[in-house]
Design a protein around this motif. Structure first.
Motif, short mmCIF file in Angstrom:
data_model
loop_
_atom_site.label_atom_id
_atom_site.label_comp_id
_atom_site.label_asym_id
_atom_site.label_seq_id
_atom_site.Cartn_x
_atom_site.Cartn_y
_atom_site.Cartn_z
N LEU A 133 0.85 -1.19 0.00
CA LEU A 133 0.00 0.00 0.00
C LEU A 133 0.89 1.23 0.00
O LEU A 133 1.85 1.31 0.76
CB LEU A 133 -0.85 0.04 1.28
N THR A 187 0.73 5.49 0.39
CA THR A 187 -0.14 6.57 0.84
C THR A 187 0.60 7.89 0.76
O THR A 187 1.74 7.99 1.24
CB THR A 187 -0.55 6.33 2.32
N VAL A 188 -0.02 8.89 0.14
CA VAL A 188 0.57 10.23 0.14
C VAL A 188 0.48 10.78 1.56
O VAL A 188 -0.61 10.87 2.12
CB VAL A 188 -0.18 11.18 -0.83
N VAL A 189 1.64 11.10 2.17
CA VAL A 189 1.62 11.59 3.55
C VAL A 189 1.85 13.10 3.64
O VAL A 189 1.48 13.72 4.63
CB VAL A 189 2.60 10.84 4.47
N GLN A 227 -4.34 7.03 -1.89
CA GLN A 227 -3.69 5.73 -1.78
C GLN A 227 -3.62 4.98 -3.10
O GLN A 227 -4.42 5.19 -4.02
CB GLN A 227 -4.43 4.87 -0.74
N PRO A 278 9.06 -0.95 5.53
CA PRO A 278 8.36 0.20 4.95
C PRO A 278 9.32 1.33 4.64
O PRO A 278 10.40 1.42 5.23
CB PRO A 278 7.36 0.61 6.04
N GLN A 304 9.65 5.65 3.16
CA GLN A 304 9.04 6.91 2.76
C GLN A 304 9.78 7.44 1.55
O GLN A 304 11.01 7.61 1.60
CB GLN A 304 9.10 7.90 3.93
N PHE A 344 4.39 7.16 1.58
CA PHE A 344 4.77 6.08 2.50
C PHE A 344 4.33 4.76 1.87
O PHE A 344 3.18 4.59 1.49
CB PHE A 344 4.07 6.29 3.84
N GLU A 355 4.24 0.53 2.26
CA GLU A 355 4.33 -0.55 3.26
C GLU A 355 3.78 -1.84 2.65
O GLU A 355 2.97 -1.82 1.74
CB GLU A 355 3.52 -0.18 4.51
N MET A 376 1.14 -2.58 6.74
CA MET A 376 -0.14 -2.66 7.45
C MET A 376 -0.46 -4.12 7.73
O MET A 376 -0.33 -4.96 6.85
CB MET A 376 -1.25 -2.03 6.60
N LEU A 425 5.93 6.92 10.89
CA LEU A 425 6.53 6.84 9.56
C LEU A 425 7.91 6.19 9.58
O LEU A 425 8.30 5.54 8.61
CB LEU A 425 6.59 8.23 8.93
N SER A 436 9.02 3.70 11.56
CA SER A 436 9.01 2.26 11.79
C SER A 436 7.90 1.53 11.02
O SER A 436 7.97 0.32 10.81
CB SER A 436 8.79 1.99 13.29
N THR A 453 -0.07 15.31 9.99
CA THR A 453 1.08 14.63 10.59
C THR A 453 1.30 15.20 11.98
O THR A 453 1.42 16.41 12.15
CB THR A 453 2.33 14.83 9.71
N PHE A 464 1.71 9.86 10.94
CA PHE A 464 0.74 10.30 9.94
C PHE A 464 -0.65 9.81 10.34
O PHE A 464 -0.84 8.62 10.63
CB PHE A 464 1.13 9.74 8.56
#
Lengths: 107, 225
Positions: A24, A26-28, A41, A76, A78, A102, A104, B1, B25, B27, B56, B65
């Motif tokens: 997945l 995701t724009v953070v 997403q 994960p 960024q 981000f 993951e 996730m 973000l 970890s 955030t 986030f």
């Protein structure tokens, strides 16, 4: 929540239920005229299938490539994209914005 | 996730419950925050929910986030009247899932309200079924105490972010008196916007719909109007 977000997360769940590895994205955060807002997403399957968007097409290819790596490693990450970030990424946003994504693995 | 977290997120969504996904973000550690949860980031999550925008949070451990998953916006319009014919499509265009409630079958017809969901039920029954939440606006337009009052009583017992009731100052004053008799004191009935809508000199049904839609938007976005 938009119908689109609904379909993205459901697709991720369905793909995993079918035995595929899934990531997945995701724009953070965004700066300037980024095409998709924070929270947007993208779900990616191990064969490269994806639904959703994080940029309207500019950086999806790079995100998918990175996602395939993250599916293997499980770590994960960024990712930062933008025209002013030229040393790290060759792909940029044509619109002049910057985004942080981000990515993951779905465990 | 983690899969369990995704399943809970999908279940919350299916049940139209608001939920925030909090992601550390650095970890990738994640948890869900629901409204009212005892969580160190509950206040930040509440801001994200209110604005319907992710944010955030900066913590001692690094950035977290907060992605918001709010149920869809809804508008419940009581009274299939002329103003409703303008307000319903306007609200739909603004992103609301619209339901018209009117037990008078001559009024609540698909011909008058193409593509809008219609419930020909009494307002208190309809609201019990629809379960308005903090993403719901309720507008009563009938002027008829038999229909408006039960709707308003149900609305005041809900978390609806907006309650508006059509009627002149005199009509509204009488309505307030009836609500007080029914046990709704000022701390509760002051939530009702009445006379409904922004003061923009609206005359026609469509103009009144614009003034209502403007007021609903201001309430949603937390701006005084």
């Amino acid at each position: 929540m938009s119908t689109e977000t609904r379909d993205i997360l459901q697709s991720a769940a369905d793909w995993q239920a079918a035995g595929r590895k899934v990531a997945l994205a995701t724009v953070v955060s965004t700066w300037g005229s980024a095409p998709r807002p924070a929270g947007s997403q993208l779900a990616i399957a191990e064969n490269g299938d994806f639904v959703g968007s994080v940029s309207g097409g500019c950086v999806e290819g790079a995100v998918v490539a990175e996602a395939l790596e993250i599916m293997r490693s499980g770590t994960p990450k960024q990712l930062d994209f933008g025209v002013s970030n030229d040393e790290a990424w060759e792909v940029g946003l044509a619109c002049g914005g910057k985004i942080s994504v981000f990515v993951e693995r779905l465990e | 996730m983690k899969r369990e977290l995704l399943d809970q997120l999908l279940a919350d969504r299916a049940a139209q419950r608001t939920v925030v996904v909090a992601t550390h973000l650095a970890s990738g550690d994640q948890r869900l925050i629901h409204p009212g949860d005892d969580d160190p980031l509950a206040a930040e999550a509440a801001l994200a929910i209110q604005s319907d925008k992710p944010r955030t949070a900066e913590t001692a451990d690094g950035d977290v986030f907060l992605n918001v998953f709010n149920p869809p916006l809804r508008m419940i319009i009581v009274g299939a009247v002329h103003i409703a014919q303008a307000l319903a499509p306007m609200a739909a265009m603004t992103g609301y899932d619209v339901t018209i409630v009117d037990p008078r079958q001559a009024w609540a017809t698909p011909e008058r309200f193409p593509d809008i969901r219609i419930l020909d039920a009494w307002p208190d029954e309809a609201l019990a079924e629809l379960q308005p939440d903090h993403r719901t606006a309720i507008v009563t337009l009938t002027h008829d105490p038999k229909l408006d009052d039960p709707a308003l009583q149900a609305a005041l017992s809900s978390d609806a972010f907006y309650i508006g009731s059509l009627g002149s100052r005199g009509t509204h004053a009488k309505r307030i008196q009836r609500l007080e008799t029914a046990g709704f004191d000022e701390s509760r009935h002051s939530r009702i916007h009445g006379p409904v809508g922004l003061n923009i000199g609206a005359k026609s049904p469509a103009e009144i719909a614009v003034s209502i839609m403007g007021q609903v938007t201001a309430a949603l976005r937390g701006v005084a109007a």
